[in-house]
Design an enzyme around this catalytic site. Structure first.
Site, mmCIF file in Angstrom:
data_model
loop_
_atom_site.group_PDB
_atom_site.id
_atom_site.type_symbol
_atom_site.label_atom_id
_atom_site.label_comp_id
_atom_site.label_asym_id
_atom_site.label_seq_id
_atom_site.Cartn_x
_atom_site.Cartn_y
_atom_site.Cartn_z
ATOM 1 N N ARG A 13 1.166 -1.325 0.211
ATOM 2 C CA ARG A 13 -0.294 -0.050 0.348
ATOM 3 C C ARG A 13 1.297 1.342 0.001
ATOM 4 N NH1 ARG A 13 -5.465 0.118 2.183
ATOM 5 N NH2 ARG A 13 -6.291 -1.077 1.551
ATOM 6 N N TYR A 14 1.887 1.187 0.484
ATOM 7 C CA TYR A 14 2.346 2.885 0.814
ATOM 8 C C TYR A 14 3.576 2.868 0.801
ATOM 9 C CZ TYR A 14 -1.873 1.627 4.573
ATOM 10 O OH TYR A 14 -2.154 1.746 5.508
ATOM 11 N N ARG A 80 20.881 -26.113 4.167
ATOM 12 C CA ARG A 80 20.227 -25.158 4.950
ATOM 13 C C ARG A 80 21.285 -24.703 5.960
ATOM 14 N NH1 ARG A 80 16.195 -28.713 8.721
ATOM 15 N NH2 ARG A 80 15.981 -26.822 9.547
ATOM 16 N N HIS A 81 22.011 -23.458 4.444
ATOM 17 C CA HIS A 81 23.012 -22.631 5.009
ATOM 18 C C HIS A 81 22.770 -21.463 3.362
ATOM 19 C CE1 HIS A 81 26.573 -20.292 5.901
ATOM 20 N NE2 HIS A 81 26.530 -20.968 6.898
ATOM 21 N N THR A 106 33.890 -15.433 6.037
ATOM 22 C CA THR A 106 32.455 -16.144 7.027
ATOM 23 C C THR A 106 31.573 -15.552 6.004
ATOM 24 O OG1 THR A 106 31.870 -16.489 9.446
ATOM 25 C CG2 THR A 106 32.633 -13.863 8.378
ATOM 26 N N SER A 107 30.260 -16.176 6.865
ATOM 27 C CA SER A 107 29.548 -15.694 6.265
ATOM 28 C C SER A 107 29.001 -14.197 6.447
ATOM 29 C CB SER A 107 28.158 -16.403 6.912
ATOM 30 O OG SER A 107 27.811 -17.646 6.167
ATOM 31 N N HIS A 154 -1.393 26.276 24.756
ATOM 32 C CA HIS A 154 -2.132 25.235 24.630
ATOM 33 C C HIS A 154 -3.515 24.756 24.303
ATOM 34 C CE1 HIS A 154 -0.783 26.397 29.276
ATOM 35 N NE2 HIS A 154 -0.411 27.880 28.761
ATOM 36 N N SER A 284 -16.771 12.021 1.408
ATOM 37 C CA SER A 284 -17.864 10.566 1.650
ATOM 38 C C SER A 284 -19.037 10.709 0.967
ATOM 39 C CB SER A 284 -18.102 9.732 3.458
ATOM 40 O OG SER A 284 -19.153 10.976 3.453
ATOM 41 N N ARG A 298 -2.420 9.605 8.463
ATOM 42 C CA ARG A 298 -1.582 8.402 8.204
ATOM 43 C C ARG A 298 -0.875 8.447 8.381
ATOM 44 N NH1 ARG A 298 -2.306 6.620 2.364
ATOM 45 N NH2 ARG A 298 -4.517 6.047 2.338
ATOM 46 N N ARG A 333 16.141 -8.726 9.970
ATOM 47 C CA ARG A 333 15.380 -8.900 9.277
ATOM 48 C C ARG A 333 13.845 -7.852 9.054
ATOM 49 N NH1 ARG A 333 16.635 -13.540 6.132
ATOM 50 N NH2 ARG A 333 17.781 -15.137 7.675
#
Lengths: 481, 481, 481, 481
Positions: A13-14, A80-81, A106-107, A154, A284, A298, A333
């Site tokens: 959507r955004y 699995r890596h 290394t990773s 105020h 509306s 929004r 992530r």
């Protein structure tokens, strides 16, 4: 779109395509390959040419975009890596270089450096949109620098200010946000080539103990990736403190947007100012005349969420144990893309609203007129004193009528009749005409608001915009929902 | 201490006198007076000498500290206005100047400028203590730069690093914190003389429309108060966005302290490193040998609270309406002192702990020794390949024994017997002695950890410490509880 | 008050004596003694009368309030252990029982049980004040259940509702808060007599292995202290999850107060409704007529802080390691009192405001009248259709004039002239008189608002107030600042 | 999966299909239709059968699932109103009923009621998985109720407890979480049929002023939708306070999971306990023996994010103005699914881990054995006193050797030799054999830990599991990444 399962609304959507793409798998995996290319090339240049040849480097470079995602995904499922799966897939495209991809790394070599590169680009998008908002607001301030309007403290009428002056306050806050964005950008460096726990042990072995070369490798990889340098020391990953600072820089923008949007929603109720109303937008069906400030609303909600994210990053950083624990993975992530996507969505709205913000001068004047008699009392008082009246007595008289006029408005729902009351009171040495004359020029009550606006724009804002002319956004701020 | 009602423990237990005093009524009210002096003097210098005389200014200056708090408090009770009560009390001490105190000003003239001045001083205290922690840690890193220790990822043994190198990571994060502290300090400016809603209307009247003079007044007051300049535009108050940035700068320190303290608490369990144990401190009576890391635990809790504060400031800023709403008052009154007092308490602990942190080299070595066989497998493998064995076969053999040795440790609670197993396996071309020899020098596994530490200290940390030598804290880090 | 150091404003400014006292040292230390009395008495009753005699128990009971704080403080300084220092001081007042005070117990026996007892009492104070607010609002709703007022969506005029109906929404939310307060109170139990890590090991030894007696001891101590039971299992302390639930229950009250206060501040701007204005309260000196909603603003700020606290408790709980870590100590010492004191301050304000809230019916009507033409269009349309006009055509006509009338208001700053426009349009079969007649009865547009209010009060609110008549607060809601 | 743009990892990686589907467009839009069916049917039954016929109701019912999403999406794009677009699309499938769909209703009629229905179902999924975790842990506790293990305070060795007993603490906290889940479920009601600002004005017109019927309509719609009742009073939406309570209930689960996961990660380092290791899971290639607690780490990170969400809901609720502002829309659209999806992901991991959690009894014993000499000193002391030695002297002797033995461990990295030292000290009247004998039975030091575990399971946990036998989850806890 899959309608059978949940779809993240930030994407559906955004947000802008540019930002969505930066956090895509495609960007991630091609950037991983760029890291491997940089590493191989640097190794080649720094004397490992017996292992890493020019031909290999060339082969790798040629295949950066040539990814078979399904093969990689299949491999990942098997072993699995994810990093090793992509080493494998890259290798299958580069038969000569297959053995030296990721050599000594290394990773986190690809993961961290890619994260940082993506953040850099995403932050540059943010910077660009931020400048666009500032530019829009600067034009607005310039245009309305003289228009008197009720100041509020105020959320009660206070001394008048001008429409332009009020809006300089948002610009000033956005400039503070820009400062922190710049700081982030000028500080961001590569994670470079540091090894499993940051000691460069495997690289040192690879370079047979030649520490100077290993140090150069770290720097050279950083440069090749477009960074200004490498982070001096790391654990397995770069410090998650940097994520915390990233989140704060973005949350700052959210907070400014929130303040701006809330003010605009209040102005919208007052019928003094409004977000632009799209041509094809209808109120509306039952209430065609209605102009709901939906974009500001929004923006408020998105900003609230953005402002809530820094605490996640603070907790993640503060609870990392030693060289690294993996409790950072799932949350980063989600939260790093979210932080940037929220910022993107907010700035998109912010550009849209400030591009064509509507002011209603007559309503603005009407509100001012209703309160001005109260605000003029000091002036009337001083004029009376100049005519020889006792200040103390005048003060009492004015106060008495002020309170009465206030009551008339609130309790009887009528217009403010203070000037009439004063004119009718024999102790006050002015006629109604004289009193109205005294208060007719609203400008006189706004002090240096217009001058301040002009000075602020000339001395601070315009120079910044000029200095950054080439990077001011040209954000397509049309909204899909 | 009043035992009948609640006492805030930050004050009664954890913080330094200096910081407590900065947030005292005494500091507040004397600083208000300094603001009034600066205003009067600037008015005098800028041409209002017919109204504000040199004599008046001198009288005000002479009475800055001469406050009768009870009179002021009594007056405040009566008129319910703290600023006016102090104008009155100051006036009663300065009969000549009584009429010109606060001339043309609004309450926020003293309130905001005082807030900013106090923040500046408090931030300088923070900066000073932060430098002291960095200095302590730098010494520690220098001392232990070579000492090998187990690196941890997932809080599982990973490649070795050194004790010094690990601690450079905290320094690097503290330097990031220092950057943000510096940024705050270099940006902080006066709220100056801006009037009720920031338009300087009353000052413009006072100077009979001479805008240039009014602008000068704003700047001059700022300078007299020790600021580098004045904030270009304000509403009734300076923007609460600055408070948000303030809180983030302090929370950053909290987060670093939290990470450090948690690591130290884990090291304490491992018996590898500890906070200093005071001479007169005893363990629990039942368990005299026990060394609970209570200071690190306290630091963790205080830091957690500090890290929770920025959201208050973000929400306060984001919900300020127009030129100002008063929903900022009570929360700032609590949270600004709290943020600084928490930082102060944390830094006090941080200085204390880093002044004399204890390392247990034997336990450090013991942990390393227990895991080293696993970490040496790559080395053994490569040596075997050099002796002509097949890499693939060796890998399988080593893996098989690694898993078995891992099981012996976990399932049987025995020592790691990997080297013995390898020596006994005929496929491995090394005796136990040879294998032990290969793994005996821990230093070889730490890569460039020691070199990185030395470089980081020499190139980055020491120059900063030298450049700031005069402002490094000499914090009395003795603890009362 | 010590003006040389920081003073926590929650105590010095905002809260009730009752709540301040609950978190005082006096309450804490006398409650510790009550715990020791309960323990000794239970031990005596459960068969340890050879060790703990009736005489000793009597001696302890007689000296619960007889505390020499300075002696205890001196002792604490010496041995650095607050509980043991008070065991010593209590013992010095009870020579016979000195040896059996705290028998078999660990510090957390007194600390946790006291914490829980204080929380219970504090929550009962909260409950009582909450009921008082509900009662005030119920009266208000009853009084204004019929008064039509503009409903707002998007803070834009929407269908009318009534003043009473709007305020039932706050009551309903407060009843939700009350539910969670009740849940907390009905769940709270003693930590009882559980020992160092919760295994009751020392008590089991004391009772020579008689597990049944040890279990009874745990229950009996709980009952003697006024709890309904004992927490089944604990580590060294009761689970900090309970603190999290405590904080959430209080934050809920804060959130309701925040929503209420923000609405009231908006109504105050609209001049439709206000917080009561104290007799001796004056507006600002320059603006005597001004009625700043300062209490609602303060309530907003205090509520914001309160709403920020649960995250501290969540993090503290979630990061407790095993049977207990001490990173909970400093933060709970601050946050539990703060949470209750903030709630107390908020409820004090809430009682004060709702006791005498001011409605301005004329202004309320005025706002309604200005928007009513728009809201009546559906009615006019239906009436026209009944007279045989085409619905579609009428809809177009009405829409066209609505948009035009909306423009007149916004762009020209004039009154809503929709009815005049419609009357002048020949396609509309009604005269201006007829149109005005149609819209004159505001009540018709409020649907079942009044009925809903009456039903809600009769069926839900009054029964709860009656059932709790004896515990409804009689909070002295006068404010000191 | 689209690799060109960002993909939300909660969906792509971590959560169950059931939960993803609950927050899909399909669920949303079919539930909207169910709301329209319920409304029409209730209108028919309550006397509007001249307008709403049985045939129409039947037609609607038959087409609930018959949605052409593309048509609806196209229509929405055109009229920018999602509810009306679906009214149109539903109408196109139901030609007879087309005119009476949504009769008298406002958008929030379908939006709020659908939100609440989805929340109810999602919370039931949560409840079911929560019970499954409790069941798993109950089995674990039962199995290990007797196994002695080191208790930890300050993460330093403290009195022993048992493995089962420690784990009862998590169950107890999960039961608290369950309480709040139950409370939410027992309180959840329909928003019912309330109209634009909650006054039921349009329904009252529809029923020609028959308020009783309108009230019945509200209740009847609620029942038809499966709710136990209708919320008494609402604005345009149901109160966002309920969202806040929802988020708190879920965050509670997150916090418990966090505490559990952190403890397990620490135990994993101690090699005492581990998450199950999947058959096909391998350690890192270089370190085959490594068992990284990756699921617990992921659980920690997800829980941290979940714990951060309640503040968003609190701020949204607290800042809703009057009958409703739309700043709730975007944030709820993200945060409600996120909160449930995070909880789902966490519980999936929690079920997985607790299904087959690994304990290493030998390592558990090894740790205990290393510390037991310290913990036995009280026992040795008492035995010596029974043999006629002076308690005071014995205390000094024991303390001296304890401190020395502690030093041997820390400073020399050797085993705890306290018993040897004591045996060698002539003042101690026991031989080494005697001392070892005294400390050999670990069980003696665990007090009532085993008994407490058994009682807690029998009296509290099992009855709850039995009472809920039919709703305990059978969650497929296999993990995809």
């Amino acid at each position: 779109m899959n309608r059978e399962i949940y779809q993240e609304p930030l994407v559906s959507r955004y947000t802008s395509k540019e930002m969505q793409q930066l956090f895509s798998e495609k960007t991630k995996f091609t950037t991983w390959r760029k890291c491997w290319v940089a590493l191989a090339e640097a190794q080649y240049e720094l004397g490992l040419s017996d292992i890493v040849t020019a031909e290999m480097v060339a082969e790798l470079k040629a295949n950066v975009e040539n990814i078979d995602y399904d093969v990689a995904a299949q491999k990942e499922k098997e072993i699995r890596h994810d990093v090793m799966a992509h080493v494998f897939e890259f290798g299958s495209k580069c038969p000569k270089a297959a053995g030296i991809i990721h050599l000594g790394a290394t990773s986190q070599f690809v993961v961290c450096n890619t994260d940082l590169l993506v953040q850099k680009q995403a932050m540059e998008l943010v910077r660009s949109a931020l400048l666009q908002v500032i530019q829009n607001l600067a034009r607005f301030c310039d245009h309305f620098k003289d228009l008197p309007t009720l100041g509020f403290t105020h959320y009660q009428p206070a001394q008048p200010t001008t429409v332009g002056k009020r809006n300089t306050l948002y610009i000033q806050d956005l400039l503070t946000d820009l400062d922190y964005v710049e700081m982030f950008l000028s500080n961001i460096k590569a994670r470079g080539a540091k090894g499993t726990v940051g000691t460069q042990a495997t690289f040192l072995e690879l370079f047979k103990g030649d520490g100077a070369r290993v140090r150069q490798l770290d720097e050279l990889v950083a440069r090749k990736l477009g960074f200004s340098g490498t982070i001096p020391v790391t654990g397995q990953t770069y410090s998650r403190k940097l994520d915390m600072k990233l989140a704060e820089a973005l949350a700052g923008i959210g907070a400014t947007a929130h303040k701006f949007a809330v003010d605009l929603r209040l102005l919208s109720n007052l019928k003094m100012q409004e977000e632009p109303f799209a041509k094809n937008q209808t109120g509306s069906s039952a209430m065609a005349y209605k102009r709901n400030p939906m974009r500001s609303e929004r923006m408020t909600g998105l900003a609230r969420k953005l402002m809530g994210l820094p605490q996640d990053f603070a907790a993640t950083y503060a609870n990392q144990w030693f060289e690294r624990t993996l409790d950072d993975s799932a949350i980063r992530r989600m939260d790093i893309p979210q932080a940037f996507l929220l910022t993107d969505a907010i700035l998109k709205l912010f550009v849209n609203i400030t591009s064509d913000m509507v002011v209603y001068p007559k309503q603005t004047e009407r509100h001012l007129r209703a309160e001005l008699p109260f605000m003029s009392t000091e002036k009337i008082l001083m004029a009376a004193v100049e005519r020889g009246e006792s200040r103390q007595e005048m003060h009492e008289v004015v106060k008495e009528h002020s309170v009465a006029a206030g009551k008339v408005v609130k309790e009887e729902g009528l217009e403010n009749d203070l000037l009439v009351r004063l004119a009718e009171d024999k102790r006050i040495p002015f006629s109604l005409d004289e009193l109205q004359e005294m208060t007719s020029d609203y400008q006189q009550f706004t002090g240096r608001a217009a001058a301040q606006t002009a000075e602020f724009l000339q001395e601070i804002v315009f120079p910044i915009l000029e200095a950054n002319a080439s990077s001011i956004g040209n954000f397509d701020a049309s909204l899909s929902v």
